[in-house]
Enzyme design. Structure first.
Site, PDB file in Angstrom:
ATOM      1  N   HIS A   1       0.825  -1.206   0.000  1.00  9.59           N
ATOM      2  CA  HIS A   1       0.000   0.000   0.000  1.00  9.59           C
ATOM      3  C   HIS A   1       0.859   1.255   0.000  1.00  9.59           C
ATOM      4  O   HIS A   1       1.947   1.290   0.586  1.00  9.59           O
ATOM      5  CB  HIS A   1      -0.983   0.001   1.171  1.00  9.59           C
ATOM      6  CG  HIS A   1      -0.390   0.037   2.544  1.00  9.59           C
ATOM      7  ND1 HIS A   1      -0.108   1.220   3.198  1.00  9.59           N
ATOM      8  CD2 HIS A   1      -0.043  -0.955   3.410  1.00  9.59           C
ATOM      9  CE1 HIS A   1       0.389   0.954   4.403  1.00  9.59           C
ATOM     10  NE2 HIS A   1       0.439  -0.357   4.561  1.00  9.59           N
TER      11      HIS A   1
ATOM     12  N   ASP B   1      -0.318   4.398   0.962  1.00  8.36           N
ATOM     13  CA  ASP B   1      -0.661   5.423   1.950  1.00  8.36           C
ATOM     14  C   ASP B   1       0.141   5.240   3.224  1.00  8.36           C
ATOM     15  O   ASP B   1       0.601   4.140   3.544  1.00  8.36           O
ATOM     16  CB  ASP B   1      -2.158   5.424   2.248  1.00  8.36           C
ATOM     17  CG  ASP B   1      -2.641   4.153   2.925  1.00  8.36           C
ATOM     18  OD1 ASP B   1      -2.232   3.051   2.495  1.00  8.36           O
ATOM     19  OD2 ASP B   1      -3.447   4.241   3.873  1.00  8.36           O
TER      20      ASP B   1
ATOM     21  N   ASP C   1       6.309   1.845   6.202  1.00  9.22           N
ATOM     22  CA  ASP C   1       4.999   1.195   6.192  1.00  9.22           C
ATOM     23  C   ASP C   1       4.083   2.000   5.274  1.00  9.22           C
ATOM     24  O   ASP C   1       3.511   2.989   5.678  1.00  9.22           O
ATOM     25  CB  ASP C   1       4.435   1.135   7.612  1.00  9.22           C
ATOM     26  CG  ASP C   1       3.070   0.508   7.694  1.00  9.22           C
ATOM     27  OD1 ASP C   1       2.650  -0.132   6.719  1.00  9.22           O
ATOM     28  OD2 ASP C   1       2.401   0.662   8.732  1.00  9.22           O
TER      29      ASP C   1
ATOM     30  N   GLU D   1      -4.977   1.652   2.758  1.00  8.50           N
ATOM     31  CA  GLU D   1      -4.900   0.475   3.620  1.00  8.50           C
ATOM     32  C   GLU D   1      -4.936   0.855   5.084  1.00  8.50           C
ATOM     33  O   GLU D   1      -5.543   0.152   5.908  1.00  8.50           O
ATOM     34  CB  GLU D   1      -3.624  -0.315   3.317  1.00  8.50           C
ATOM     35  CG  GLU D   1      -3.530  -1.676   3.992  1.00  8.50           C
ATOM     36  CD  GLU D   1      -2.867  -1.655   5.372  1.00  8.50           C
ATOM     37  OE1 GLU D   1      -2.808  -2.714   6.027  1.00  8.50           O
ATOM     38  OE2 GLU D   1      -2.386  -0.562   5.787  1.00  8.50           O
ATOM     39  N   GLU D   2      -4.306   1.969   5.431  1.00  7.96           N
ATOM     40  CA  GLU D   2      -4.197   2.364   6.831  1.00  7.96           C
ATOM     41  C   GLU D   2      -5.541   2.724   7.452  1.00  7.96           C
ATOM     42  O   GLU D   2      -5.677   2.742   8.673  1.00  7.96           O
ATOM     43  CB  GLU D   2      -3.223   3.536   6.981  1.00  7.96           C
ATOM     44  CG  GLU D   2      -1.769   3.211   6.645  1.00  7.96           C
ATOM     45  CD  GLU D   2      -1.096   2.340   7.680  1.00  7.96           C
ATOM     46  OE1 GLU D   2      -1.761   1.947   8.670  1.00  7.96           O
ATOM     47  OE2 GLU D   2       0.103   2.037   7.507  1.00  7.96           O
TER      48      GLU D   2
ATOM     49  N   ASP E   1       4.171  -6.373   3.835  1.00 11.55           N
ATOM     50  CA  ASP E   1       3.735  -5.387   4.825  1.00 11.55           C
ATOM     51  C   ASP E   1       4.080  -5.859   6.235  1.00 11.55           C
ATOM     52  O   ASP E   1       3.426  -5.480   7.193  1.00 11.55           O
ATOM     53  CB  ASP E   1       2.222  -5.178   4.680  1.00 11.55           C
ATOM     54  CG  ASP E   1       1.729  -3.886   5.326  1.00 11.55           C
ATOM     55  OD1 ASP E   1       2.565  -3.046   5.692  1.00 11.55           O
ATOM     56  OD2 ASP E   1       0.501  -3.732   5.468  1.00 11.55           O
TER      57      ASP E   1
ATOM     58  N   HIS F   1       4.536   3.993  12.415  1.00 15.09           N
ATOM     59  CA  HIS F   1       3.519   4.968  12.831  1.00 15.09           C
ATOM     60  C   HIS F   1       4.041   5.984  13.840  1.00 15.09           C
ATOM     61  O   HIS F   1       3.263   6.587  14.568  1.00 15.09           O
ATOM     62  CB  HIS F   1       2.267   4.278  13.401  1.00 15.09           C
ATOM     63  CG  HIS F   1       1.518   3.437  12.421  1.00 15.09           C
ATOM     64  ND1 HIS F   1       0.232   2.979  12.655  1.00 15.09           N
ATOM     65  CD2 HIS F   1       1.851   2.961  11.200  1.00 15.09           C
ATOM     66  CE1 HIS F   1      -0.176   2.259  11.627  1.00 15.09           C
ATOM     67  NE2 HIS F   1       0.793   2.228  10.728  1.00 15.09           N
TER      68      HIS F   1
END
Length: 414
Positions: A84, A86, A147, A181-182, A204, A387
């Site tokens: 992903h 995003d 990520d 995705e997030e 991922d 994150h």
């Protein structure tokens, strides 16, 4: 361990370039994708795919970018690889400035834009295993975005290798780069058919040698509280403060001891992650997680019961609780056909790794793809401390992940 140094430079250059492009998703946006800036990454990748000679390049109406590496063996299965584009909305991701710490010596990694941050083997224990590797971090004010731009870089590097190396025997390889995705909206209902694969893998995951084929099952919940507004100077026996109702709901859930900060392993949780509004009306947003569907249903019912009690305890308040399905534990489908799992394990062993599979306390696009009929376990990339501002990744872990998926492709065609 297998030499992967031939991929190091390409992976580093790609990850740095991708991370510099802001691509946060936004759960409050109804559009597809949720933010236009995600298409900045997709257009960058589209141009890159054209340059390396990929086929069937398509930017879909729902924001996913698809492409093909044509088969040299038409009898081999069609395998997909997904990542992903995003980045997580929980932390600042604008103006990311990646930094490469070459041949990291094991000393403290500091951050020029935040003197209070320190990254070392104490703040991130896996880092202690990566002495001598090239470590990429951000500068201290943002997350890095490995990520899942690490997964994107790994898949792109794999595709370039297949397309530029004559004589390799492999089936058709499909690439999918998804948005959102997030925020749990990465897999559009049209993606499984558009992807067109026998099975797939998301890139991922975290530590080298890990592969997940069991994830949380997940729901989201929005609790809306309407109070009774009155002038605070004359509010006695009139006002019902929506914030007090919200506090009662949150406290009741905290008493259960099943919040993210109090759980691990295979324990589920109910997590309040946002509150908006004021004394007249406020909205609470929750994620609900459990590895088993029965547990997920029980947590949802518990939240609804807490909301009903709060409404009863605060006469005049109105409390609604809307629960929506997000994704389901991929194990429910993969345990019926472990072909992609076994293939990945064999590939890792061939490369000298001892594959590890533990339930992942989260989800991937593979969770939804598997539920929709595309078996899709999750493979490692090396990203750690995601994150947040301490996010980091080893270039050598990324290179080993690239070698792993190339070995999967090779083994599938033998």
């Amino acid at each position: 361990m297998t030499d992967t140094s031939s991929f190091d430079k390409a992976l580093e250059q790609r990850l740095v370039a991708y991370c510099e492009i802001d691509s946060q998703s936004d759960e409050h946006s109804p559009s597809k994708p949720s933010t236009a800036i995600q298409l900045d990454v997709q257009r960058h990748l589209q141009a890159e795919l054209e340059k390396i000679g990929a086929s069937d390049i398509e930017l879909t109406s729902y924001g996913a970018l698809l492409a093909t590496v044509p088969a040299t063996d038409p009898n081999a299965p069609t395998i997909g690889f997904c990542a992903h584009v995003d980045t997580a909305p929980q932390f600042n991701a604008a103006n990311v400035k990646p930094r490469v710490h070459r041949a990291w010596s094991g000393t403290d990694i500091t951050f020029p834009d935040n003197a209070d941050l320190v990254l070392n083997a104490e703040t991130s224990d896996y880092l202690g295993d990566r002495v001598g590797d090239d470590i990429i971090t951000a500068s201290g004010l943002t997350l890095l975005g490995a990520d899942d731009k690490a997964g994107v870089a790994i898949i792109m590097t794999m595709a370039e290798h297949l397309l530029s190396t004559p004589g390799l025997k492999h089936g058709k390889v499909r690439l999918a780069f998804t948005p959102d995705e997030e925020i749990g909206r990465g897999v559009d209902d049209a993606l499984p058919e558009d992807f067109g694969v026998d099975f797939a893998y998301t890139l991922d995951g975290a530590k080298r040698g890990t592969m997940e084929y069991e994830t949380f099952s997940a729901d989201g919940a929005v609790v809306t509280i309407s109070g009774v507004s009155a002038h605070p100077g004359y509010a006695k026996d009139k006002m019902v403060n929506a914030l007090h109702v919200a506090a009662a709901i949150t406290s009741a859930l905290d008493e259960d001891g099943t919040t993210p900060e109090t759980t691990d392993g295979t324990q589920g949780f109910t997590h309040i992650y946002a509150q908006d509004g004021g004394s007249s009306e406020t909205t609470l947003r929750f994620i609900i997680r459990d590895f088993e569907l029965e547990g997920l249903a029980e947590r949802g019912a518990r939240l609804q019961a807490v909301c009903a009690k709060a409404e009863a305890d605060f006469p005049g308040a109105k409390v609604s609780c809307e629960i929506t399905k997000q994704y389901r534990n991929m194990r429910y489908w993969l345990e019926d056909d472990m072909t992609p799992v076994d293939l990945a394990r064999d590939a890792m062993r061939e490369l000298g790794m001892d594959p590890k599979s533990v339930p992942i306390r989260g989800g991937t696009d593979g969770s939804r793809l598997t539920e929709l009929g595309v078996p899709c376990p999750n493979l490692f990339t090396g990203m750690m401390e995601i994150h947040g501002p301490l996010e980091w990744i080893s270039v050598q872990d990324m290179a080993l992940a690239t070698k792993t998926i190339l070995t999967i492709i090779d083994r599938a065609a033998r």
